[in-house]
Design an enzyme around this catalytic site. Sequence first.
Site, PDB file in Angstrom:
ATOM      1  N   ASN A   1     -10.126  -0.348  -0.290  1.00  0.00           N
ATOM      2  CA  ASN A   1      -8.670  -0.260  -0.195  1.00  0.00           C
ATOM      3  C   ASN A   1      -8.064  -0.810  -1.494  1.00  0.00           C
ATOM      4  O   ASN A   1      -8.119  -2.010  -1.741  1.00  0.00           O
ATOM      5  CB  ASN A   1      -8.232  -1.086   1.025  1.00  0.00           C
ATOM      6  CG  ASN A   1      -6.728  -1.079   1.225  1.00  0.00           C
ATOM      7  OD1 ASN A   1      -5.968  -0.662   0.360  1.00  0.00           O
ATOM      8  ND2 ASN A   1      -6.301  -1.563   2.379  1.00  0.00           N
TER       9      ASN A   1
ATOM     10  N   HIS B   1      -3.595   7.000   2.294  1.00  0.00           N
ATOM     11  CA  HIS B   1      -3.993   5.655   1.875  1.00  0.00           C
ATOM     12  C   HIS B   1      -5.402   5.404   2.416  1.00  0.00           C
ATOM     13  O   HIS B   1      -5.697   5.723   3.562  1.00  0.00           O
ATOM     14  CB  HIS B   1      -3.003   4.635   2.445  1.00  0.00           C
ATOM     15  CG  HIS B   1      -3.410   3.226   2.190  1.00  0.00           C
ATOM     16  ND1 HIS B   1      -3.867   2.801   0.963  1.00  0.00           N
ATOM     17  CD2 HIS B   1      -3.435   2.136   2.999  1.00  0.00           C
ATOM     18  CE1 HIS B   1      -4.152   1.515   1.035  1.00  0.00           C
ATOM     19  NE2 HIS B   1      -3.903   1.085   2.259  1.00  0.00           N
TER      20      HIS B   1
ATOM     21  N   CYS C   1       0.814  -1.225   0.000  1.00  0.00           N
ATOM     22  CA  CYS C   1       0.000   0.000   0.000  1.00  0.00           C
ATOM     23  C   CYS C   1       0.844   1.270   0.000  1.00  0.00           C
ATOM     24  O   CYS C   1       0.369   2.347  -0.360  1.00  0.00           O
ATOM     25  CB  CYS C   1      -0.932  -0.001   1.201  1.00  0.00           C
ATOM     26  SG  CYS C   1      -1.924  -1.489   1.278  1.00  0.00           S
TER      27      CYS C   1
HETATM   28  O1  UT7 Z   1      -3.978  -1.431   3.427  1.00  0.00           O
HETATM   29  C1  UT7 Z   1      -3.226  -2.333   4.162  1.00  0.00           C
HETATM   30  C2  UT7 Z   1      -3.342  -2.062   5.562  1.00  0.00           C
HETATM   31  N1  UT7 Z   1      -4.563  -2.656   6.063  1.00  0.00           N
HETATM   32  C3  UT7 Z   1      -5.242  -1.970   6.944  1.00  0.00           C
HETATM   33  O2  UT7 Z   1      -4.928  -0.846   7.225  1.00  0.00           O
HETATM   34  C4  UT7 Z   1      -6.371  -2.684   7.640  1.00  0.00           C
HETATM   35  C5  UT7 Z   1      -6.253  -2.451   9.124  1.00  0.00           C
HETATM   36  N2  UT7 Z   1      -7.306  -3.104   9.894  1.00  0.00           N
HETATM   37  C6  UT7 Z   1      -8.590  -2.728   9.855  1.00  0.00           C
HETATM   38  O3  UT7 Z   1      -8.961  -1.845   9.106  1.00  0.00           O
HETATM   39  C7  UT7 Z   1      -9.532  -3.382  10.835  1.00  0.00           C
HETATM   40  O4  UT7 Z   1      -8.814  -4.141  11.767  1.00  0.00           O
HETATM   41  C8  UT7 Z   1     -10.603  -4.278  10.150  1.00  0.00           C
HETATM   42  C9  UT7 Z   1     -11.594  -3.423   9.381  1.00  0.00           C
HETATM   43  C10 UT7 Z   1      -9.934  -5.272   9.227  1.00  0.00           C
HETATM   44  C11 UT7 Z   1     -11.386  -5.062  11.194  1.00  0.00           C
HETATM   45  O5  UT7 Z   1     -11.976  -4.171  12.099  1.00  0.00           O
HETATM   46  P1  UT7 Z   1     -11.868  -4.421  13.677  1.00  0.00           P
HETATM   47  O6  UT7 Z   1     -12.634  -3.369  14.340  1.00  0.00           O
HETATM   48  O7  UT7 Z   1     -10.406  -4.537  13.985  1.00  0.00           O
HETATM   49  O8  UT7 Z   1     -12.629  -5.761  13.815  1.00  0.00           O
HETATM   50  P2  UT7 Z   1     -12.112  -7.160  14.387  1.00  0.00           P
HETATM   51  O9  UT7 Z   1     -11.147  -7.769  13.442  1.00  0.00           O
HETATM   52  O10 UT7 Z   1     -11.682  -6.972  15.807  1.00  0.00           O
HETATM   53  O11 UT7 Z   1     -13.446  -7.975  14.392  1.00  0.00           O
HETATM   54  C12 UT7 Z   1     -14.511  -7.625  15.268  1.00  0.00           C
HETATM   55  C13 UT7 Z   1     -15.618  -8.627  15.060  1.00  0.00           C
HETATM   56  C14 UT7 Z   1     -15.140 -10.059  15.132  1.00  0.00           C
HETATM   57  O12 UT7 Z   1     -16.155 -10.809  15.732  1.00  0.00           O
HETATM   58  P3  UT7 Z   1     -16.041 -11.248  17.281  1.00  0.00           P
HETATM   59  O13 UT7 Z   1     -14.777 -12.044  17.367  1.00  0.00           O
HETATM   60  O14 UT7 Z   1     -15.969  -9.963  18.041  1.00  0.00           O
HETATM   61  O15 UT7 Z   1     -17.275 -12.042  17.500  1.00  0.00           O
HETATM   62  C15 UT7 Z   1     -15.004 -10.455  13.697  1.00  0.00           C
HETATM   63  O16 UT7 Z   1     -15.157 -11.832  13.491  1.00  0.00           O
HETATM   64  O17 UT7 Z   1     -16.169  -8.454  13.739  1.00  0.00           O
HETATM   65  C16 UT7 Z   1     -16.138  -9.704  13.059  1.00  0.00           C
HETATM   66  N3  UT7 Z   1     -15.959  -9.464  11.646  1.00  0.00           N
HETATM   67  C17 UT7 Z   1     -16.956  -9.206  10.793  1.00  0.00           C
HETATM   68  N4  UT7 Z   1     -18.278  -9.100  10.985  1.00  0.00           N
HETATM   69  C18 UT7 Z   1     -19.040  -8.809   9.915  1.00  0.00           C
HETATM   70  C19 UT7 Z   1     -14.786  -9.423  10.953  1.00  0.00           C
HETATM   71  N5  UT7 Z   1     -15.025  -9.164   9.661  1.00  0.00           N
HETATM   72  C20 UT7 Z   1     -16.357  -9.015   9.546  1.00  0.00           C
HETATM   73  C21 UT7 Z   1     -17.210  -8.717   8.463  1.00  0.00           C
HETATM   74  N6  UT7 Z   1     -18.539  -8.623   8.693  1.00  0.00           N
HETATM   75  N7  UT7 Z   1     -16.746  -8.517   7.214  1.00  0.00           N
END
Ligand code: UT7
Length: 339
Positions: A296, A266, A125
């Site tokens: 992204n 980004h 990225c």
């Molecule tokens: O460009 C390269 C660099 N990449 C980035 O900058 C990405 C950086 N990371 C992020 O943007 C975030 O971490 C994400 C958007 C990927 C995830 O957001 P988060 O607030 O960190 O969520 P999480 O991974 O902690 O997941 C929270 C909950 C989980 O469920 P439980 O374990 O709390 O029951 C996940 O399983 O949300 C669940 N979850 C989803 N639910 C619905 C994860 N993905 C999804 C989804 N839809 N697509």
Amino acid sequence: MPESHDSNRQTGTAVHTRIAGTGHYVPRRVLTNGELEGMVDTNDAWIVSRTGIRERRIAAPDETTSDMASAAARNALEAAGLKAADLDLIIVATVTADSPLPSAAVHVQQKLGATCPAFDIAAACAGFIYGASIADSFIRSGTHRRILVVGVELLSRVIDWKDRNTCVLFGDGAGAAVLTASTDPGRTIRATRIFADGSLAPALWIPAGGVTEPTSAETVAQNRHKVRMSGKDIFRFAVRALSSASSQILEEAGLSAADVDWVVPHQANRRILEAVSERTGVPMERFYLNLEKYGNTSSASVPIALDEAARDGSLKEGQTVLLCALGAGIAWGSALVRW
Ligand code: UT7
């Protein structure tokens, strides 16, 4: 043909790297959050509230990375008033080249009808900022005068469409800039800073398909040739690193947050940028965002946003524009532009 490579040194005039033209290309096919609801266990409300993304573009089956890069490049060349034959270097930032060998850049050279050297860089990225940094050094050292830098990614082909942790985030697209040697300080790159920390490499990677785990029936069956991400680790690192890379480049230029007219970041996650806004003191209204439309697009995100901001009149002559990006590696960087 390029002018003499030594001309900057011979004249002794201060040479700046001018952003002579920008361009972008995104595929026509729009994939909405609503459609994703039918593909994985997700929903529009989760995606919008956690990321800000509403839709993304997906390349057509017969479209390649170099096709998208060439379309963005033609757009940028036209804006710069230059022809492909005028280029003396092509740098393509991508982690999704047409094939592992050769570079995507040589295909772009052929598709544009250019004859100059061409190579790829892999900084995920942060690729466009890395590419702009290399081009800026080449131009200011006098070795090259007209460089095409493209950030392009066809991530939809390396995403695991069954993994809701990643498939809702990414999109396809290309952004390009034609950078030229200029003695005029307008629309120039003032500074760039690039960084990397390989200790978090497995936080965002494609495990198989390289030489460690060559593609095999087994790696394919286990989806190990697809993107895997530990989102939380990247999120935390991104907030810190993007904030410090931004504050550092401003400080080194003798500027403060109040001097920044636009941040063109980004476009990974709105919440990351809100945290960066808070830490750097640059208000969120000055962050140019288009992640809602494209998701992204990795190395393409900064140049696509820069081109949209240039074309819709957001960027005005004399303004200070801060670019920043972070991704797999972890590699990140910032750049300061005088528009
Ligand atoms: O460009 C390269 C660099 N990449 C980035 O900058 C990405 C950086 N990371 C992020 O943007 C975030 O971490 C994400 C958007 C990927 C995830 O957001 P988060 O607030 O960190 O969520 P999480 O991974 O902690 O997941 C929270 C909950 C989980 O469920 P439980 O374990 O709390 O029951 C996940 O399983 O949300 C669940 N979850 C989803 N639910 C619905 C994860 N993905 C999804 C989804 N839809 N697509």
